[in-house]
Design an enzyme around this catalytic site. Structure first.
Site, PDB file in Angstrom:
ATOM      1  CB  CYS A 180       0.894 -37.497  22.002  1.00 21.27           C
ATOM      2  SG  CYS A 180       1.984 -36.442  22.974  1.00 21.27           S
ATOM      3  CG  HIS A 226       1.991 -41.143  25.223  1.00 21.86           C
ATOM      4  ND1 HIS A 226       0.776 -41.315  25.834  1.00 21.86           N
ATOM      5  CD2 HIS A 226       1.947 -39.919  24.633  1.00 21.86           C
ATOM      6  CE1 HIS A 226       0.027 -40.241  25.656  1.00 21.86           C
ATOM      7  NE2 HIS A 226       0.717 -39.376  24.912  1.00 21.86           N
TER       8      HIS A 226
END
Length: 170
Positions: free
Chosen positions: A145, A134
Site C-alpha cells: 500500500c 491510506h
C-alpha cells in the site's frame, strides 16, 4: 559638444552635462519610479534542494507516486495541486506495483482482514490485490500500500473518485 559628458580638469569637480535643466519635484518622482517600471517580472523559485520539481507522471494522472523519491502528488493536467506528500510503500518482499491504475473504491474506515485487523483509515483502493492509499505509520514499509500522514490521506480521499487515474513510477 552639447549633450555630451565632459570631464572637468579641476580636481574635485564632477562631470557636467551641457544644457541640463534643473531637476524639479515632478522630474524626481518620474526618475524614482523609472527603475520600478523597467524591472523584470519576478521569476519562480528554483526547485528546492533535492530536486523534487514537477511530478514525473503523464498529464492524465489524477495522483502521481514516485516510489524512488518516496513522494506523491495530487495532480491536474500534469501539474501538482499542492506540495509533495511523503509516503511509505511496499517492502522488497511485498512491493508496491508500478504502472497506471484506476481508483476502484473508497472506504473511510477500512480494517484489513488480511493483516490482523489493521486499521486503514481513508482507504482509496487502486488495484485488484487490495492495495490502497491510506493513513498509517510511515516508520516501516507496507505490504504494497501507499501509506500517508493523516492530513495527506484525507486530502487524497477527498480528491479522488472511482475511475480516477493513479500512476506509480520508480
Amino acid at each position: 559638444m552639447a549633450g555630451r559628458h565632459r570631464r572637468s580638469t579641476t580636481p574635485g569637480r564632477s562631470i557636467t552635462r551641457a544644457g541640463l535643466a534643473p531637476l524639479g519635484i515632478a522630474s524626481a518622482a518620474v526618475l524614482a519610479a523609472a527603475p520600478l517600471a523597467s524591472a523584470a517580472p519576478a521569476q519562480p523559485a528554483a526547485p528546492a534542494a533535492g530536486g523534487l520539481g514537477a511530478p514525473p507522471c503523464d498529464d492524465s494522472a489524477d495522483v502521481c507516486v514516485d516510489l524512488s523519491r518516496k513522494k506523491a502528488w495530487l495532480t491536474d493536467d500534469g501539474r501538482a495541486t499542492g506540495d509533495p506528500m511523503p509516503i511509505t510503500s511496499g517492502s522488497p518482499e511485498d512491493p508496491t506495483p508500478t504502472g497506471t491504475f484506476a481508483v476502484q473504491r473508497k472506504e473511510r474506515y477500512h480494517v484489513s482482514k488480511e493483516f490482523d485487523d489493521a486499521s486503514m483509515p481513508y482507504s482509496v483502493f487502486f488495484d485488484g490485490e487490495g492495495r490502497a492509499f491510506h493513513s498509517g505509520s510511515r516508520s516501516s514499509n507496507s505490504h504494497g500500500c501507499i501509506r500517508l500522514d493523516t492530513q495527506d490521506a484525507r486530502a487524497v480521499f477527498a480528491a479522488l473518485e472511482p475511475g480516477d487515474e493513479v500512476q506509480i513510477v520508480r
